[in-house]
Write a protein that holds these residues in place. Structure first.
Motif, PDB file in Angstrom:
ATOM      1  N   VAL A  72      38.304   6.422  67.374  1.00 19.90           N
ATOM      2  CA  VAL A  72      39.392   6.317  68.346  1.00 19.90           C
ATOM      3  C   VAL A  72      40.596   5.756  67.591  1.00 19.90           C
ATOM      4  CG1 VAL A  72      40.233   5.249  70.458  1.00 19.90           C
ATOM      5  CG2 VAL A  72      37.821   5.899  70.275  1.00 19.90           C
ATOM      6  N   THR A  73      41.697   6.502  67.557  1.00 19.89           N
ATOM      7  CA  THR A  73      42.903   6.020  66.904  1.00 19.89           C
ATOM      8  C   THR A  73      43.662   5.109  67.853  1.00 19.89           C
ATOM      9  OG1 THR A  73      43.073   8.029  65.571  1.00 19.89           O
ATOM     10  CG2 THR A  73      45.058   6.685  65.776  1.00 19.89           C
ATOM     11  N   LEU A  74      43.959   3.909  67.398  1.00 17.17           N
ATOM     12  CA  LEU A  74      44.638   2.909  68.217  1.00 17.17           C
ATOM     13  C   LEU A  74      46.150   3.075  68.119  1.00 17.17           C
ATOM     14  CD1 LEU A  74      42.368  -0.068  67.129  1.00 17.17           C
ATOM     15  CD2 LEU A  74      42.314   1.103  69.340  1.00 17.17           C
ATOM     16  N   PRO A  75      46.911   2.487  69.052  1.00 17.13           N
ATOM     17  CA  PRO A  75      48.371   2.564  68.949  1.00 17.13           C
ATOM     18  C   PRO A  75      48.864   2.094  67.586  1.00 17.13           C
ATOM     19  CG  PRO A  75      47.737   1.684  71.088  1.00 17.13           C
ATOM     20  CD  PRO A  75      46.476   1.778  70.278  1.00 17.13           C
ATOM     21  N   ALA A  76      49.892   2.744  67.086  1.00 19.07           N
ATOM     22  CA  ALA A  76      50.352   2.491  65.716  1.00 19.07           C
ATOM     23  C   ALA A  76      50.826   1.060  65.497  1.00 19.07           C
ATOM     24  CB  ALA A  76      51.475   3.465  65.359  1.00 19.07           C
ATOM     25  N   ASP A  77      51.295   0.386  66.549  1.00 20.57           N
ATOM     26  CA  ASP A  77      51.804  -0.983  66.393  1.00 20.57           C
ATOM     27  C   ASP A  77      50.714  -2.032  66.608  1.00 20.57           C
ATOM     28  OD1 ASP A  77      51.517  -0.598  69.117  1.00 20.57           O
ATOM     29  OD2 ASP A  77      53.338  -1.684  69.664  1.00 20.57           O
ATOM     30  N   THR A  78      49.448  -1.626  66.546  1.00 23.74           N
ATOM     31  CA  THR A  78      48.343  -2.560  66.707  1.00 23.74           C
ATOM     32  C   THR A  78      48.106  -3.338  65.414  1.00 23.74           C
ATOM     33  OG1 THR A  78      47.258  -1.125  68.321  1.00 23.74           O
ATOM     34  CG2 THR A  78      45.886  -2.792  67.248  1.00 23.74           C
ATOM     35  N   VAL A  79      48.077  -4.662  65.522  1.00 21.71           N
ATOM     36  CA  VAL A  79      47.755  -5.512  64.374  1.00 21.71           C
ATOM     37  C   VAL A  79      46.236  -5.636  64.234  1.00 21.71           C
ATOM     38  CG1 VAL A  79      47.955  -7.836  63.390  1.00 21.71           C
ATOM     39  CG2 VAL A  79      49.899  -6.813  64.591  1.00 21.71           C
ATOM     40  N   ASP A  80      45.562  -5.894  65.354  1.00 22.72           N
ATOM     41  CA  ASP A  80      44.104  -6.039  65.347  1.00 22.72           C
ATOM     42  C   ASP A  80      43.616  -6.050  66.784  1.00 22.72           C
ATOM     43  OD1 ASP A  80      41.537  -6.321  64.417  1.00 22.72           O
ATOM     44  OD2 ASP A  80      41.861  -8.245  63.419  1.00 22.72           O
ATOM     45  N   LEU A  81      42.310  -5.925  66.959  1.00 20.67           N
ATOM     46  CA  LEU A  81      41.677  -6.086  68.269  1.00 20.67           C
ATOM     47  C   LEU A  81      40.988  -7.439  68.304  1.00 20.67           C
ATOM     48  CD1 LEU A  81      40.035  -2.602  69.002  1.00 20.67           C
ATOM     49  CD2 LEU A  81      42.381  -3.366  69.398  1.00 20.67           C
ATOM     50  N   ILE A  82      41.065  -8.113  69.455  1.00 19.59           N
ATOM     51  CA  ILE A  82      40.391  -9.400  69.588  1.00 19.59           C
ATOM     52  C   ILE A  82      39.204  -9.318  70.544  1.00 19.59           C
ATOM     53  CG2 ILE A  82      42.343 -10.828  68.921  1.00 19.59           C
ATOM     54  CD1 ILE A  82      42.994 -11.242  71.852  1.00 19.59           C
ATOM     55  N   GLU A  83      39.194  -8.328  71.431  1.00 19.50           N
ATOM     56  CA  GLU A  83      38.053  -8.075  72.314  1.00 19.50           C
ATOM     57  C   GLU A  83      37.917  -6.569  72.479  1.00 19.50           C
ATOM     58  OE1 GLU A  83      36.026 -10.324  73.316  1.00 19.50           O
ATOM     59  OE2 GLU A  83      37.169 -12.176  73.013  1.00 19.50           O
ATOM     60  N   HIS A  84      36.680  -6.119  72.724  1.00 16.53           N
ATOM     61  CA  HIS A  84      36.458  -4.686  72.894  1.00 16.53           C
ATOM     62  C   HIS A  84      35.169  -4.474  73.675  1.00 16.53           C
ATOM     63  CE1 HIS A  84      34.943  -6.306  69.129  1.00 16.53           C
ATOM     64  NE2 HIS A  84      36.150  -6.170  68.584  1.00 16.53           N
ATOM     65  N   TRP A  85      35.158  -3.426  74.506  1.00 16.83           N
ATOM     66  CA  TRP A  85      34.013  -3.177  75.366  1.00 16.83           C
ATOM     67  C   TRP A  85      33.941  -1.698  75.742  1.00 16.83           C
ATOM     68  CZ3 TRP A  85      38.371  -5.930  76.639  1.00 16.83           C
ATOM     69  CH2 TRP A  85      39.206  -5.377  77.619  1.00 16.83           C
ATOM     70  N   ILE A  86      32.772  -1.299  76.220  1.00 14.55           N
ATOM     71  CA  ILE A  86      32.569   0.044  76.765  1.00 14.55           C
ATOM     72  C   ILE A  86      32.357  -0.092  78.267  1.00 14.55           C
ATOM     73  CG2 ILE A  86      30.931   1.967  76.924  1.00 14.55           C
ATOM     74  CD1 ILE A  86      32.714   2.223  74.527  1.00 14.55           C
ATOM     75  N   ARG A  87      33.097   0.706  79.037  1.00 16.54           N
ATOM     76  CA  ARG A  87      33.026   0.634  80.499  1.00 16.54           C
ATOM     77  C   ARG A  87      32.409   1.909  81.046  1.00 16.54           C
ATOM     78  NH1 ARG A  87      38.517  -0.770  83.125  1.00 16.54           N
ATOM     79  NH2 ARG A  87      37.796  -2.849  82.459  1.00 16.54           N
ATOM     80  N   GLU A  88      31.480   1.702  81.964  1.00 19.04           N
ATOM     81  CA  GLU A  88      30.910   2.811  82.724  1.00 19.04           C
ATOM     82  C   GLU A  88      31.144   2.545  84.204  1.00 19.04           C
ATOM     83  OE1 GLU A  88      27.224   4.877  80.920  1.00 19.04           O
ATOM     84  OE2 GLU A  88      26.873   2.731  80.617  1.00 19.04           O
ATOM     85  N   GLY A  89      31.311   3.613  84.957  1.00 17.36           N
ATOM     86  CA  GLY A  89      31.560   3.460  86.384  1.00 17.36           C
ATOM     87  C   GLY A  89      33.024   3.173  86.656  1.00 17.36           C
ATOM     88  N   THR A  90      33.360   3.109  87.940  1.00 20.81           N
ATOM     89  CA  THR A  90      34.733   2.844  88.346  1.00 20.81           C
ATOM     90  C   THR A  90      34.751   1.888  89.527  1.00 20.81           C
ATOM     91  OG1 THR A  90      34.729   4.757  89.836  1.00 20.81           O
ATOM     92  CG2 THR A  90      35.560   5.105  87.586  1.00 20.81           C
ATOM     93  N   GLY A  91      35.928   1.345  89.775  1.00 23.66           N
ATOM     94  CA  GLY A  91      36.110   0.486  90.943  1.00 23.66           C
ATOM     95  C   GLY A  91      35.166  -0.704  90.942  1.00 23.66           C
TER      96      GLY A  91
END
Length: 225
Positions: A72-91
């Protein structure tokens, strides 16, 4: 005693430059003076990104994964990620599961990087153009990839009525840092550089100590086998 009843003080970029020159015992008189100060402000913003977490630059984002594609290519102005997760479902039925971060060596030692399934790990490859997130296992279907990212501080644009991309509490540090950088460029101000450097570090430390997460932190000693 009457007070103003407001708390909206801010500085335009032109005022930041003017204040910094005055602290150097100088005046910005030419277009080049403005241009070199603007360039120093942009370099200062990059330095601050290297110093650590600036909370006003934290943003939440999402992206949809593609089946059988690990990147997954992140936005070009991203310095780093501090949290990350996978989401399933909605609402109200959505479910977020955090991703554990791999180092480059950990990701390199995965025997089969094409194994498909629900991602549980992430490796961030900080490319020059834009950071790339590698998910593992490779997504077997479309998931929502969520993250908290640190973005770059916005560039200092044309010097006019624009404001710097910093909260008001960081303005003293911004002015002090610019004054120190200007003192490195002008021989007549170089004699003040040591004093200006000390003031810059003092003001930055004050602001950074205030710009912190106040949630409780608990440290639990690890066990020994």
């Amino acid at each position: 005693m009457a007070t103003s009843g407001t708390a909206i003080f801010n500085l335009e970029v032109s005022e930041v430059i003017e204040e910094a020159f005055e602290r150097c015992g100088l005046q910005s008189k030419t277009g080049y003076d403005i241009e070199t100060a603007r360039r120093s402000l942009n370099l200062l913003s990059l330095e601050w990104a290297n110093r650590g977490l600036n909370f006003w630059t934290v943003e939440q984002g999402t992206a949809s994964t593609v089946a059988s594609t690990s990147t997954v290519t992140l936005p070009a102005d991203t310095v780093d990620l501090i949290e990350h997760w996978i989401r399933e479902g909605t609402g109200t039925s959505q479910n977020d599961q955090p991703l554990s971060r791999f180092s480059v060596s950990q990701y390199s030692t995965i025997p089969n990087k094409l194994t498909e399934g629900r991602p549980v790990n992430i490796y961030i490859d900080k490319q020059g153009a834009a950071p790339v997130a590698y998910l593992w296992p490779t997504p077997d279907k479309v998931y929502t990839f969520g993250y908290q990212r640190i973005r770059r501080i916005e560039d200092t644009g044309s010097v006019g009525s624009t404001n710097p991309d910093v909260p008001a509490r960081f303005l003293p540090a911004l002015v002090s840092g610019l004054a120190y950088n200007i003192s490195q460029k002008y021989p007549e101000a170089f004699v003040r550089s040591t004093e200006l450097k000390a003031e810059y570090e003092f003001q930055f430390d004050l602001a950074q100590q205030e710009d912190r997460d106040r949630a409780s932190v608990h440290f639990v000693p690890g066990g020994y086998s």
